[in-house]
Design a protein around this motif. Structure first.
Motif, PDB file in Angstrom:
ATOM      1  N   CYS A  19      28.214  39.681  32.973  1.00 58.26           N
ATOM      2  CA  CYS A  19      29.184  40.567  33.807  1.00 58.26           C
ATOM      3  C   CYS A  19      30.364  39.372  33.953  1.00 58.26           C
ATOM      4  O   CYS A  19      30.521  38.393  34.280  1.00 58.26           O
ATOM      5  CB  CYS A  19      28.966  40.344  35.081  1.00 58.26           C
ATOM      6  N   PHE A  20      31.286  40.213  33.218  1.00 56.91           N
ATOM      7  CA  PHE A  20      32.517  39.150  33.162  1.00 56.91           C
ATOM      8  C   PHE A  20      33.433  39.071  34.523  1.00 56.91           C
ATOM      9  O   PHE A  20      34.283  38.370  34.761  1.00 56.91           O
ATOM     10  CB  PHE A  20      33.653  39.548  31.972  1.00 56.91           C
ATOM     11  N   ALA A  21      33.595  40.452  35.138  1.00 55.03           N
ATOM     12  CA  ALA A  21      34.332  40.535  36.427  1.00 55.03           C
ATOM     13  C   ALA A  21      34.117  39.739  37.485  1.00 55.03           C
ATOM     14  O   ALA A  21      32.817  39.099  37.855  1.00 55.03           O
ATOM     15  CB  ALA A  21      33.963  42.023  36.868  1.00 55.03           C
ATOM     16  N   GLY A  22      35.175  39.156  38.176  1.00 49.63           N
ATOM     17  CA  GLY A  22      35.283  38.237  39.111  1.00 49.63           C
ATOM     18  C   GLY A  22      34.781  36.962  38.813  1.00 49.63           C
ATOM     19  O   GLY A  22      34.161  36.355  39.694  1.00 49.63           O
ATOM     20  N   LEU A 231      30.310  31.281  48.517  1.00 50.49           N
ATOM     21  CA  LEU A 231      29.530  32.167  49.645  1.00 50.49           C
ATOM     22  C   LEU A 231      28.988  31.530  50.505  1.00 50.49           C
ATOM     23  O   LEU A 231      28.904  31.566  51.651  1.00 50.49           O
ATOM     24  CB  LEU A 231      28.509  33.182  48.859  1.00 50.49           C
ATOM     25  N   ASN A 232      28.199  30.277  50.118  1.00 50.71           N
ATOM     26  CA  ASN A 232      27.272  29.414  51.198  1.00 50.71           C
ATOM     27  C   ASN A 232      28.299  28.479  51.951  1.00 50.71           C
ATOM     28  O   ASN A 232      28.317  28.605  53.084  1.00 50.71           O
ATOM     29  CB  ASN A 232      26.512  28.381  50.444  1.00 50.71           C
ATOM     30  N   ASN A 252      39.945  30.147  42.898  1.00 46.32           N
ATOM     31  CA  ASN A 252      39.854  31.530  41.775  1.00 46.32           C
ATOM     32  C   ASN A 252      39.412  32.654  42.270  1.00 46.32           C
ATOM     33  O   ASN A 252      38.823  32.765  43.488  1.00 46.32           O
ATOM     34  CB  ASN A 252      39.395  30.635  40.484  1.00 46.32           C
ATOM     35  N   ASP A 253      39.460  33.622  41.582  1.00 46.63           N
ATOM     36  CA  ASP A 253      38.997  34.859  41.917  1.00 46.63           C
ATOM     37  C   ASP A 253      37.505  34.728  42.305  1.00 46.63           C
ATOM     38  O   ASP A 253      36.845  35.760  43.030  1.00 46.63           O
ATOM     39  CB  ASP A 253      39.730  35.960  40.845  1.00 46.63           C
ATOM     40  N   GLY A 254      36.696  34.190  41.294  1.00 43.78           N
ATOM     41  CA  GLY A 254      35.184  34.053  41.362  1.00 43.78           C
ATOM     42  C   GLY A 254      34.791  33.455  42.835  1.00 43.78           C
ATOM     43  O   GLY A 254      34.005  34.284  43.374  1.00 43.78           O
ATOM     44  N   GLY A 258      32.900  35.394  46.048  1.00 46.41           N
ATOM     45  CA  GLY A 258      31.898  34.688  46.846  1.00 46.41           C
ATOM     46  C   GLY A 258      32.141  34.871  48.283  1.00 46.41           C
ATOM     47  O   GLY A 258      31.217  35.083  49.155  1.00 46.41           O
ATOM     48  N   ALA A 259      33.546  34.246  48.765  1.00 45.38           N
ATOM     49  CA  ALA A 259      33.837  34.232  49.951  1.00 45.38           C
ATOM     50  C   ALA A 259      33.834  35.595  50.737  1.00 45.38           C
ATOM     51  O   ALA A 259      33.425  35.733  51.771  1.00 45.38           O
ATOM     52  CB  ALA A 259      35.214  33.341  50.076  1.00 45.38           C
ATOM     53  N   VAL A 260      34.611  36.564  49.844  1.00 51.53           N
ATOM     54  CA  VAL A 260      34.696  37.948  50.594  1.00 51.53           C
ATOM     55  C   VAL A 260      33.027  38.390  50.937  1.00 51.53           C
ATOM     56  O   VAL A 260      33.173  39.414  51.914  1.00 51.53           O
ATOM     57  CB  VAL A 260      35.467  38.943  49.537  1.00 51.53           C
ATOM     58  N   GLU A 261      32.309  38.252  50.092  1.00 48.52           N
ATOM     59  CA  GLU A 261      30.996  38.734  50.362  1.00 48.52           C
ATOM     60  C   GLU A 261      30.411  38.197  51.540  1.00 48.52           C
ATOM     61  O   GLU A 261      29.921  38.954  52.538  1.00 48.52           O
ATOM     62  CB  GLU A 261      29.949  38.244  49.008  1.00 48.52           C
TER      63      GLU A 261
END
Length: 383
Positions: A19-22, A231-232, A252-254, A258-261
């Motif tokens: 998966c490239f996205a994000g 995310l953590n 960065n967007d990645g 994780g943060a948005v999740e």
């Protein structure tokens, strides 16, 4: 120079490019088909791609990329290849799959194959010193690409204005939330760019912190730019402030993904301004959906072209003056060994208001169909 024929080897595991996205986010949004003037990004690369047709010419360029996990690096591998094909240069592109020792080994192989110049995107800025020293012994110039090689005598650095990227990221959030509790997510500490981003972010945030308007609940590095760590860290920060959060800085967007999740789990997605960089597809979709405030777009087509032009100039007895000045500006950066001659490409702040004009229309970095895939078609912008 002797005629060299160096086949293209793109070494990356299926897992690395699933998966490239994000930038490695767990989101399942598909990678975009880019129609940039430099190259179309591939949606998938096999573990060991079949060798492409050998390029002919008197110039042999080696390219060492740290990873193909992130959407942008798959695009740039294609850009490098297209430049070589269109101009008749031999090129060998290697991906180290996030393994520093593998990157060192691959670069040794490139050097043994007889390259004239090396474009190096170092996974670890300090760990690549043996590569630089070996190239010096063989008289092969090295261009540090996008990430800085530190504490070594590398020849050139081609980059974006990374401090400005950090400033734009922080400004996105401060403009919407000038007061309150903040989570501050840094990038990978092994990457000098993460430190430069922190510098830029601090240029904006420190004034508000000193006044007591902004309270940093947690400030954490995300090793390897890992979205799962982001995310953590976000979950921990939310727990520390009882979900009373007003702003989130991601590097960065990645990591922003994780943060948005984590924000979504807490019911705060779309309520807490957050930022990123790279204009990944998943990030562009979040911006349209309102769960990410903005991203900093780095025109990789310009960066790639500048690096290729410089590589050819160094391999053929030219000079830095052969790089098109419209692509960026010459400056210097301290790489802890010397004031490193560097070529810096400008960046663009992108939010919901200008995403279509910049990302889709001007640079064709993402497609309308992909970015607005989750939006009813009658709400798409008119092309």
């Amino acid at each position: 120079m002797n005629l060299k024929k160096v086949t293209v080897l793109l070494m990356a595991s299926v897992m690395a490019i699933g998966c490239f996205a994000g930038c490695g986010s767990k989101e399942a949004a598909p990678a975009a088909e880019s129609k940039s003037e430099a190259a179309e990004a591939t949606e998938e690369k096999e573990e060991e791609a079949a060798p492409a047709a050998e390029a002919s010419g008197d110039v042999s360029i080696g390219v060492s990329l740290g990873t193909l996990k992130q959407e942008r690096w798959a695009r740039e591998a294609d850009m490098f290849q297209q430049f070589a094909d269109e101009n008749g240069y031999a090129i060998s592109i290697q991906s180290a799959n996030d393994d520093t020792q593998l990157q060192i080994s691959q670069c040794e192989n490139l050097l043994n194959a007889g390259i004239d110049v090396l474009i190096l995107q170092p996974l670890d800025g300090e760990a690549v010193t043996p590569i630089i020293e070996a190239c010096k012994e063989e008289g092969v110039p090295v261009i540090s690409y996008d990430r800085m090689a530190t504490n070594c005598d590398v020849d050139y650095y081609v980059t974006f204005d990374t401090v400005k990227v950090g400033e734009l990221e922080a400004q996105f959030v401060v403009d919407q939330a000038p007061k309150g509790n903040y989570i501050w997510l840094l990038g990978g500490p092994e990457d000098q760019n993460a430190t430069l981003l922190e510098e830029g972010q601090a240029n904006v945030l420190q004034e508000y912190i000193d006044k007591g308007d902004i309270n940093i609940v947690t400030k954490q590095w995300c090793d390897g730019w890992d979205p799962n760590l982001a995310l953590n860290h976000t979950e921990n920060g939310l727990s520390a402030c009882n979900n009373d959060l007003q702003g989130l800085i991601a590097s960065n967007d990645g990591t922003c993904g994780g943060a948005v999740e984590a924000l979504s789990t807490a019911g705060l997605d779309g309520k807490v301004p957050c930022c990123g960089q790279d204009a990944d597809l998943a990030a562009c979709q979040r911006i349209i959906a309102g769960t990410q405030t903005g991203t900093v777009f780095k025109p990789t087509v310009l960066l790639n072209k500048a690096a290729c032009q410089l590589a050819v100039a160094l391999a053929t007895g030219g000079s830095e003056d052969d790089v098109d000045p419209s692509l960026g500006v010459w400056t210097t950066y301290d790489n802890k060994f010397k004031d490193l001659k560097s070529f810096a490409v400008d960046v663009i702040a992108v939010d919901k208001d200008n995403l279509y004009d910049v990302i889709i229309k001007e640079y064709q970095y993402q497609t309308l169909e992909d970015v607005y895939a989750n939006v009813p078609k009658d709400q798409w912008p008119a092309e």
